[in-house]
Each structure stands twice: as C-alpha cells, then as structure tokens.
Design a protein around this motif. Structure first.
Motif, PDB file in Angstrom:
ATOM      1  N   LEU A  82      -6.519 -24.896 -76.417  1.00  0.00           N
ATOM      2  CA  LEU A  82      -6.580 -24.055 -77.336  1.00  0.00           C
ATOM      3  C   LEU A  82      -4.885 -23.876 -77.626  1.00  0.00           C
ATOM      4  O   LEU A  82      -4.286 -24.621 -77.080  1.00  0.00           O
ATOM      5  CB  LEU A  82      -6.527 -22.874 -76.246  1.00  0.00           C
ATOM      6  CG  LEU A  82      -6.158 -21.894 -76.331  1.00  0.00           C
ATOM      7  CD1 LEU A  82      -7.729 -20.943 -76.990  1.00  0.00           C
ATOM      8  CD2 LEU A  82      -5.776 -21.371 -75.339  1.00  0.00           C
ATOM      9  N   CYS A  83      -5.255 -23.114 -79.249  1.00  0.00           N
ATOM     10  CA  CYS A  83      -3.893 -22.739 -79.790  1.00  0.00           C
ATOM     11  C   CYS A  83      -4.134 -21.559 -80.430  1.00  0.00           C
ATOM     12  O   CYS A  83      -4.751 -21.605 -81.578  1.00  0.00           O
ATOM     13  CB  CYS A  83      -3.676 -24.725 -80.518  1.00  0.00           C
ATOM     14  SG  CYS A  83      -2.035 -23.446 -81.970  1.00  0.00           S
ATOM     15  N   VAL A  84      -3.619 -20.717 -79.727  1.00  0.00           N
ATOM     16  CA  VAL A  84      -3.731 -19.115 -81.027  1.00  0.00           C
ATOM     17  C   VAL A  84      -3.487 -19.897 -81.632  1.00  0.00           C
ATOM     18  O   VAL A  84      -4.107 -18.564 -83.067  1.00  0.00           O
ATOM     19  CB  VAL A  84      -2.761 -18.502 -79.817  1.00  0.00           C
ATOM     20  CG1 VAL A  84      -3.351 -18.426 -78.485  1.00  0.00           C
ATOM     21  CG2 VAL A  84      -1.208 -18.663 -79.649  1.00  0.00           C
ATOM     22  N   ASP A  85      -2.325 -20.322 -82.318  1.00  0.00           N
ATOM     23  CA  ASP A  85      -1.802 -20.158 -84.102  1.00  0.00           C
ATOM     24  C   ASP A  85      -3.571 -20.987 -85.153  1.00  0.00           C
ATOM     25  O   ASP A  85      -3.509 -20.455 -85.335  1.00  0.00           O
ATOM     26  CB  ASP A  85      -0.626 -21.435 -83.859  1.00  0.00           C
ATOM     27  CG  ASP A  85       0.272 -20.301 -83.885  1.00  0.00           C
ATOM     28  OD1 ASP A  85       0.523 -19.156 -83.445  1.00  0.00           O
ATOM     29  OD2 ASP A  85       0.998 -21.065 -83.340  1.00  0.00           O
ATOM     30  N   LEU A 141      -6.369 -20.556 -84.025  1.00  0.00           N
ATOM     31  CA  LEU A 141      -7.097 -20.197 -83.884  1.00  0.00           C
ATOM     32  C   LEU A 141      -6.797 -19.198 -84.820  1.00  0.00           C
ATOM     33  O   LEU A 141      -8.045 -18.044 -85.374  1.00  0.00           O
ATOM     34  CB  LEU A 141      -7.188 -19.135 -82.559  1.00  0.00           C
ATOM     35  CG  LEU A 141      -8.429 -19.815 -81.210  1.00  0.00           C
ATOM     36  CD1 LEU A 141      -8.284 -19.581 -80.037  1.00  0.00           C
ATOM     37  CD2 LEU A 141      -9.595 -20.369 -81.504  1.00  0.00           C
ATOM     38  N   ALA A 142      -5.883 -18.263 -84.806  1.00  0.00           N
ATOM     39  CA  ALA A 142      -5.861 -17.645 -86.190  1.00  0.00           C
ATOM     40  C   ALA A 142      -5.834 -17.479 -86.975  1.00  0.00           C
ATOM     41  O   ALA A 142      -6.633 -17.101 -87.898  1.00  0.00           O
ATOM     42  CB  ALA A 142      -4.542 -16.684 -85.584  1.00  0.00           C
ATOM     43  N   GLY A 202      -9.505 -15.051 -81.942  1.00  0.00           N
ATOM     44  CA  GLY A 202      -8.643 -14.029 -81.214  1.00  0.00           C
ATOM     45  C   GLY A 202      -8.629 -14.741 -79.812  1.00  0.00           C
ATOM     46  O   GLY A 202     -10.251 -15.580 -79.452  1.00  0.00           O
ATOM     47  N   MET A 203      -7.591 -14.988 -79.046  1.00  0.00           N
ATOM     48  CA  MET A 203      -7.979 -15.683 -77.741  1.00  0.00           C
ATOM     49  C   MET A 203      -6.710 -15.474 -75.864  1.00  0.00           C
ATOM     50  O   MET A 203      -5.947 -15.929 -75.660  1.00  0.00           O
ATOM     51  CB  MET A 203      -8.076 -16.965 -77.695  1.00  0.00           C
ATOM     52  CG  MET A 203      -8.791 -17.666 -76.334  1.00  0.00           C
ATOM     53  SD  MET A 203     -10.605 -17.228 -76.313  1.00  0.00           S
ATOM     54  CE  MET A 203     -11.352 -17.516 -74.767  1.00  0.00           C
ATOM     55  N   ASP A 204      -7.073 -13.537 -77.076  1.00  0.00           N
ATOM     56  CA  ASP A 204      -5.485 -12.944 -75.597  1.00  0.00           C
ATOM     57  C   ASP A 204      -6.458 -13.571 -74.033  1.00  0.00           C
ATOM     58  O   ASP A 204      -7.418 -12.777 -73.579  1.00  0.00           O
ATOM     59  CB  ASP A 204      -5.389 -12.136 -75.785  1.00  0.00           C
ATOM     60  CG  ASP A 204      -4.812 -11.622 -77.119  1.00  0.00           C
ATOM     61  OD1 ASP A 204      -4.432 -12.834 -77.760  1.00  0.00           O
ATOM     62  OD2 ASP A 204      -4.952 -10.866 -78.250  1.00  0.00           O
ATOM     63  N   TYR A 237     -16.746 -21.393 -79.209  1.00  0.00           N
ATOM     64  CA  TYR A 237     -15.627 -20.699 -79.716  1.00  0.00           C
ATOM     65  C   TYR A 237     -17.301 -19.565 -79.187  1.00  0.00           C
ATOM     66  O   TYR A 237     -18.211 -18.998 -80.205  1.00  0.00           O
ATOM     67  CB  TYR A 237     -15.214 -20.196 -80.667  1.00  0.00           C
ATOM     68  CG  TYR A 237     -14.117 -18.808 -80.505  1.00  0.00           C
ATOM     69  CD1 TYR A 237     -13.543 -18.717 -80.151  1.00  0.00           C
ATOM     70  CD2 TYR A 237     -14.822 -18.067 -81.184  1.00  0.00           C
ATOM     71  CE1 TYR A 237     -12.717 -18.023 -79.602  1.00  0.00           C
ATOM     72  CE2 TYR A 237     -14.687 -16.681 -81.442  1.00  0.00           C
ATOM     73  CZ  TYR A 237     -13.129 -16.129 -80.766  1.00  0.00           C
ATOM     74  OH  TYR A 237     -12.342 -14.953 -80.925  1.00  0.00           O
ATOM     75  N   THR A 240     -11.376 -13.071 -72.276  1.00  0.00           N
ATOM     76  CA  THR A 240     -11.336 -12.211 -73.447  1.00  0.00           C
ATOM     77  C   THR A 240     -11.086 -11.068 -72.690  1.00  0.00           C
ATOM     78  O   THR A 240      -9.720  -9.566 -72.774  1.00  0.00           O
ATOM     79  CB  THR A 240     -10.949 -12.164 -74.760  1.00  0.00           C
ATOM     80  OG1 THR A 240     -12.135 -11.380 -75.039  1.00  0.00           O
ATOM     81  CG2 THR A 240     -10.575 -13.094 -76.201  1.00  0.00           C
TER      82      THR A 240
END
Length: 183
Positions: free
Chosen positions: A30-33, A35-36, A41-43, A112, A135
């Motif tokens: 998992l890497c929020v950058d 994904l973005a 998004g994955m909060d 996802y 999320t």
C-alpha cells in the motif's frame, strides 16, 4: 506496484513489484502516493481478516450504503480466492457489471474495490485467510448485500460453492438486466 484497470470504472488489480536479494524480497502493499496517482484513496480506518476452513466457502456480496460506503483493498494471505466486485454506482459507465480475479498467497495480487461496489469471494483452497483494510467503519444499519447466485448478475464462479452463510443466502435478488463482464 503495478496497477491494472479492470472492466469496472475505478476498480484495479494491484501487483506488488518485489525487490529481492539473498534474504528474500521486499515489496509495497500500500502506498497512498501511488494510489493517488491513479485517482484512488485509501484512508484506512479498520483492517479486517477473514478465515475460511473449507474450499468452496462463499462470502458476499457485501457493501455499505452511503454515507458509510467503503473502499477496500483485498489481499489473500493464505490459500486462494476468486474475488468479485459488482458496480452499484448508478452514474458509473460500468453500472451493474462485475469483474472477478484470482487472488492468492502465491500471486500476492491485491484487488482495489472502490466505494459503491459490492464485494465477495469464493475460497479456492481450504484454510484460506483474507486481509483487507477498509475506509469506513463497519456500520450495521448501512450493511447491504446482493445474492451471489442472482441470475441477473450471472457471476461465473469458477468452482463449486459448498458453504454459504444464511445471511448471504437471504440477500434479495436485484433487478439487473444489463450485460456482465468477467476479467
């Protein structure tokens, strides 16, 4: 991480890119950058684990209604599953369509599942574990589901279904009449 778009808008398969040496390997799950960069998004507010003792165990198809809709990142950590997503977003160009893929401990693939999609899986091996961050917190009053055997969905499960909870058998049929997809 390698992102592969599925036939459903906003739903992806994600394959880790291992970096190995004589010890084994390292890879991002998992890497929020990253994904973005794909508009995702994955909060994470909760991480769930599912264990199924028998091959042929079906779980789903589940989702939460707004305002408690959730995105999920599915990873099979032991065994193998056939993972299915159904698009329930009325404004989506892939509304009422489904995709399925095999996720296993061996292939390390992640799925996802965007908000507004129902999700379920069939275990392909015994002693299967699935880990999935979400999320949104589980909210019982927002819980919804679709029947896994709904003829309008016509999901092509790749193995016999042997174990299904009473709750999953009881979800209503849905009035879907458009074509379906399989990845």
């Amino acid at each position: 991480m390698r992102f592969t778009e599925t036939a459903l808008t906003g739903a992806y398969l994600i394959d880790p890119e291992p970096h190995g040496d004589d010890r084994g390997f390292f890879a991002r799950m998992l890497c929020v950058d990253e994904l973005a960069a794909h508009g995702l998004g994955m909060d994470i507010v909760q991480v769930n684990i599912s264990y199924s003792a028998e091959a042929g165990t079906l779980r789903g198809l589940h989702y939460q209604a707004p305002p408690h809709a959730e995105a999920k990142m599915i990873r099979c950590t032991r065994g193998a599953i056939f993972d299915v997503m159904v698009d329930l977003r009325p404004d989506s160009p892939t509304y009422r369509q489904w995709v399925g893929t095999e996720c296993s401990a061996e292939n390390r693939r992640l799925a996802y599942v965007p908000e507004g999609c129902a999700h379920g899986f069939l275990t392909l091996t015994s002693d299967t574990e699935v880990l999935y961050p979400v999320t949104a917190r589980y909210t019982p009053r927002a819980e919804r589901g679709l029947r896994y055997d709904d003829p309008a969905l016509a999901i092509d499960w790749p193995a016999p279904i042997r174990v299904v909870s009473d709750k999953d058998r009881a979800w209503p049929l849905c009035p879907l009449t458009t074509p379906t997809n399989r990845l």
